[in-house]
Enzyme design. Sequence first.
Site, PDB file in Angstrom:
ATOM      1  N   LYS A   1       0.838  -1.205   0.000  1.00  0.00           N
ATOM      2  CA  LYS A   1       0.000   0.000   0.000  1.00  0.00           C
ATOM      3  C   LYS A   1       0.874   1.258   0.000  1.00  0.00           C
ATOM      4  O   LYS A   1       0.691   2.157  -0.835  1.00  0.00           O
ATOM      5  CB  LYS A   1      -0.921  -0.018   1.231  1.00  0.00           C
ATOM      6  CG  LYS A   1      -1.845   1.168   1.308  1.00  0.00           C
ATOM      7  CD  LYS A   1      -2.818   1.024   2.470  1.00  0.00           C
ATOM      8  CE  LYS A   1      -2.149   1.278   3.793  1.00  0.00           C
ATOM      9  NZ  LYS A   1      -3.113   1.360   4.899  1.00  0.00           N
TER      10      LYS A   1
ATOM     11  N   ASP B   1      -6.228   0.435   0.128  1.00  0.00           N
ATOM     12  CA  ASP B   1      -6.396   0.662   1.562  1.00  0.00           C
ATOM     13  C   ASP B   1      -7.782   0.156   1.962  1.00  0.00           C
ATOM     14  O   ASP B   1      -8.467  -0.512   1.187  1.00  0.00           O
ATOM     15  CB  ASP B   1      -6.207   2.150   1.887  1.00  0.00           C
ATOM     16  CG  ASP B   1      -7.292   3.012   1.259  1.00  0.00           C
ATOM     17  OD1 ASP B   1      -8.154   2.474   0.518  1.00  0.00           O
ATOM     18  OD2 ASP B   1      -7.297   4.226   1.509  1.00  0.00           O
TER      19      ASP B   1
END
Length: 227
Positions: free
Chosen positions: A123, A141
């Site tokens: 991420k 996310d």
Amino acid sequence: MERKTADEVREILKVLDREYPEADCTLENKEPFRLLVSAILAAQCTDERVNLVGKTLFVAYPDPKAFAQAPLAELEEAVRPCGFYHVKARSIQASAMRILSSFGGEVPRTMDELLSLPGVGRKIANLVLGDCFGTPGVVVDTHAMRLSRRIGLSDADTPERIERDLLRIVPPERQTDFGHLLVAHGRKFCIARRPRCPACPLRPLCDYGRSAAAAGPAASGAEGRRP
Ligand code: SF4
């Protein structure tokens, strides 16, 4: 359940572009190392708080060398408002040291190199690659996970598999934007516990929004078929 096609994603992008023409990363510091540090601090913390902490943090510690040389207890105190400050301070300092020892003081520009930094997962790596270096990639996310499953972009359960599904259908030149657009939409309409389906402009294109569940209790608060 059929997953969305690339053509359907283009339609979704048109709606999101109209709705959020200014969508961007909500972490303010876009210099690569500062964005990396901000992203580590943002775990389990709001971007607003991270931005606030950053205003003093990056004055006290302007570069990787300053973070690497800081007494750990002092660094912990500086990032304490972001929560989990022991582990975050250690990750940031260890990343700064590795950037100095292995990458000449510069944040690396490849996924594998970024993943070698302590505290950095896909991420954060995708965020830095996309926002700082223009390398296509989707940041998955909590918003991207939730929306991808509800809309019907992916039925996977892990960020890695959702990322893989999104990379297949989101055009490379829009992949960085797409993550930011999903965050904006997740905050305004597709809220975790209370999706606002009846008011949502994506509803005609969204599996969950078109389902009976969205018109029933889930739309007003209960969990639905695609949590
Ligand atoms: S229709 Fe509902 S579930 Fe679908 S994107 Fe909009 S708010 Fe989310």
